[in-house]
Write a protein that holds these residues in place. Structure first.
Motif, mmCIF file in Angstrom:
data_model
loop_
_atom_site.group_PDB
_atom_site.id
_atom_site.type_symbol
_atom_site.label_atom_id
_atom_site.label_comp_id
_atom_site.label_asym_id
_atom_site.label_seq_id
_atom_site.Cartn_x
_atom_site.Cartn_y
_atom_site.Cartn_z
ATOM 1 N N ARG A 116 0.111 13.503 -4.948
ATOM 2 C CA ARG A 116 1.004 13.881 -4.559
ATOM 3 C C ARG A 116 2.407 13.258 -5.444
ATOM 4 N N MET A 147 5.578 3.948 1.548
ATOM 5 C CA MET A 147 5.251 4.011 0.471
ATOM 6 C C MET A 147 5.842 3.733 -0.916
ATOM 7 N N ASN A 148 5.421 2.546 -2.061
ATOM 8 C CA ASN A 148 5.419 1.687 -2.913
ATOM 9 C C ASN A 148 5.311 2.692 -4.189
ATOM 10 N N LEU A 201 6.343 11.722 -5.675
ATOM 11 C CA LEU A 201 7.683 11.271 -5.662
ATOM 12 C C LEU A 201 8.233 11.307 -6.437
ATOM 13 N N ALA A 202 9.645 11.785 -6.423
ATOM 14 C CA ALA A 202 10.839 11.712 -6.872
ATOM 15 C C ALA A 202 11.915 12.119 -6.807
ATOM 16 N N LYS A 260 9.719 1.570 -1.394
ATOM 17 C CA LYS A 260 10.609 2.724 -2.058
ATOM 18 C C LYS A 260 10.961 4.118 -0.916
ATOM 19 N N VAL A 261 10.443 4.236 -0.885
ATOM 20 C CA VAL A 261 9.890 5.540 0.294
ATOM 21 C C VAL A 261 9.454 4.754 1.569
ATOM 22 N N TRP A 302 6.196 3.421 -8.758
ATOM 23 C CA TRP A 302 7.483 3.485 -8.762
ATOM 24 C C TRP A 302 8.564 3.508 -10.135
ATOM 25 N N LEU A 328 14.587 13.896 3.221
ATOM 26 C CA LEU A 328 13.616 15.106 3.216
ATOM 27 C C LEU A 328 12.516 15.028 4.516
ATOM 28 N N LYS A 368 -6.020 2.152 2.561
ATOM 29 C CA LYS A 368 -4.624 2.458 2.287
ATOM 30 C C LYS A 368 -3.839 3.407 2.474
ATOM 31 N N GLY A 418 0.997 -1.145 0.065
ATOM 32 C CA GLY A 418 -0.053 0.258 -0.153
ATOM 33 C C GLY A 418 0.420 1.245 -0.665
ATOM 34 N N GLN A 419 0.206 1.776 0.088
ATOM 35 C CA GLN A 419 0.940 4.096 0.062
ATOM 36 C C GLN A 419 0.814 4.341 1.486
ATOM 37 N N PHE A 420 1.539 4.894 1.499
ATOM 38 C CA PHE A 420 1.483 5.067 3.597
ATOM 39 C C PHE A 420 0.586 4.424 4.092
ATOM 40 N N ALA A 421 0.536 3.113 3.783
ATOM 41 C CA ALA A 421 0.709 1.849 4.030
ATOM 42 C C ALA A 421 1.670 2.074 6.289
ATOM 43 N N TYR A 455 0.946 9.350 -6.570
ATOM 44 C CA TYR A 455 -0.230 9.165 -5.565
ATOM 45 C C TYR A 455 -1.777 9.740 -5.400
ATOM 46 N N GLN A 487 -1.989 4.319 -5.328
ATOM 47 C CA GLN A 487 -0.700 4.423 -6.182
ATOM 48 C C GLN A 487 -1.149 4.741 -7.977
ATOM 49 N N PHE A 529 -2.707 6.706 0.375
ATOM 50 C CA PHE A 529 -2.894 7.338 0.050
ATOM 51 C C PHE A 529 -2.630 6.357 -1.444
ATOM 52 N N PHE A 585 14.322 8.124 1.091
ATOM 53 C CA PHE A 585 14.209 8.211 -0.493
ATOM 54 C C PHE A 585 15.175 6.373 -0.757
ATOM 55 N N ILE A 638 9.337 16.217 -2.730
ATOM 56 C CA ILE A 638 8.125 15.730 -2.643
ATOM 57 C C ILE A 638 7.019 17.079 -2.844
#
Lengths: 209, 208
Positions: B67, A208-209, B69-70, A65-66, B44, A156, B36, A37-40, B201, B40, B38, A144, B137
């Motif tokens: 959002r 975050m994926n 991300l990079a 990833k993050v 990525w 960051l 969840k 998930g994302q932000f899980a 996201y 996706q 956000f 990251f 971000i």
């Protein structure tokens, strides 16, 4: 074809009983809950019940990833503030620690850490024992590509520190960090520079994926 | 089998009709939408070769915020270069932004009515330390509204010296034709370097 459940064939419609359908719904729910998930949360929110010298989040899986380390912290140091150190993989190697920070109050204060100290230094971002009671600093640290085993790790971060009810004591901090190790991050340790984390401090780690 | 958490299972032997199915499917749908956080929208992606720009298309309008991300670096022969953004390939004077570039001092930029978002000298370029990329971000608020607000931060470690370690803060508005359905990011010069990566996201399915 669906990923998380077995599709119903045409001539099966209506013939299945409760178990037949519940099995499919359970598979769907398992897929929802288990999918990257994302932000899980990797770790659920934890509130410290006692004064604690440091916190280590270990066994971080390398499949995302993050990372987002979300903190709400206070130090027990007998002062208005204390500094926060981040130690990826409990590393204390000075040569690996680089941070750039700026702190906004009624003016801007600039600081940098260039290969020194025992952790990534986010500055005096923690309210100490002399700060108003029950005030904790909200801090977000994004890491990251943390599982990359070739590159130094880029980060960051941002936080707010309220050490008194006065403009000059209300501080917004932002910055970036580099942990110059190429090792994949598998654990995160964070520690106050001077005191301990006060009871009531909280934290969680998200992916975050 | 553990008890489900997003819905109430059908009781064996009990009658179940379309209401039972609808209630269960609604519970699962809420799980997809809210559990969840956000969602996706663009996985990525790491560039396997240099690229002049990164374009994310087909952004659905069902969310309220985005959002980006990079983790980027460009091939310009310098230590740093610009981070540029457009929405919907819009080159009109629809972008308004402020920027603070911070190292041992702050430089301030405020630009109304620009043709793009330009965070100058904010990301690493070819002569920066090897294998260093700039994390980015960018949050875009209410991207289906007539006016979208956004905020970003970037870090560029262009050498191991304090004066060369930069944080960029940016914020502004986009007054183009909503919704934002594509995002283009590109460096000031040259190309994104191999190894640059990004993801997108969506947050809050408030527009459903």
């Amino acid at each position: 074809m669906p990923t998380y459940y077995t599709a119903v064939a045409d001539n099966d419609v209506g013939s299945g009983g409760a178990a037949y359908w519940n099995a499919r719904f359970a598979s769907l729910e398992a897929g929802i809950l288990a999918a990257p998930g994302q932000f899980a949360p990797i770790t659920s929110w934890t509130t410290l019940g006692v004064t604690t010298a440091s916190v280590t989040i270990s066994s971080i899986p390398g499949t995302y990833k993050v990372l987002l380390l979300r903190l709400l912290l206070r130090s027990s140091l007998g002062a208005v503030s204390d500094s926060l150190l981040i130690q990826p993989n409990s590393d204390t190697t000075a040569a690996n620690m680089y941070t750039r920070r700026v702190q906004f109050t009624t003016a801007a204060a600039f600081a940098a850490q260039t290969g020194s100290g025992t952790g990534l230094d986010l500055g005096a971002i923690l309210p100490g024992a002399s700060a108003p009671a029950s005030h904790f600093a909200p801090i977000d640290l994004y890491i990251f590509d943390y599982a990359n085993a070739s590159n130094p790790k880029q980060m960051l971060w941002e936080g707010y520190t309220h050490t008194a009810d006065a403009a000059a004591s209300m501080m917004h901090s932002v910055g970036g960090c580099v942990w110059k190790s190429t090792a994949a991050i598998t654990s995160l340790k964070f520690v106050p520079s001077g005191g301990n984390f006060a009871a009531g401090s909280g934290y969680a780690l998200y992916e975050m994926n | 089998m553990p008890a489900p958490t997003l819905y109430t299972p059908i009781v064996p032997g009990a009658h179940f009709g379309h209401e039972s199915f609808d209630a269960i499917l609604a519970g699962l749908d809420r799980g997809i939408t809210w559990y969840k956080g956000f969602a996706q929208l663009a996985a990525w992606t790491r560039l396997g070769a240099p690229a002049a720009s990164i374009s994310i298309t087909g952004i659905p309008s069902i969310f309220r915020h985005l959002r980006l991300l990079a983790l980027v670096r460009c091939s310009q022969a310098a230590t740093r270069d610009d981070f540029k953004v457009t929405f919907n390939n819009d080159g009109g004077a629809n972008y308004h932004y402020t920027k603070q570039l911070i190292s041992t001092a702050i430089t301030f930029v405020g630009t109304p009515g620009a043709n793009l978002i330009s965070m100058s000298s904010s990301i690493l370029a070819n002569t920066a330390p090897a294998n260093h990329f700039s994390p980015v971000i960018m949050d875009i608020y209410n991207y289906s509204a007539d006016v979208s607000g956004w905020r970003l931060r970037i870090y560029a470690h262009s050498s191991d010296v304090a004066v060369d370690m930069y944080t960029t803060l940016g914020a502004g508005l986009y007054r183009g034709t909503p919704p934002i359905s594509s995002i283009q990011i590109f460096p000031g010069s040259a190309n994104w370097s191999t190894g640059s990566a990004y993801a997108l996201y969506g947050l809050d399915r408030g527009n459903v």
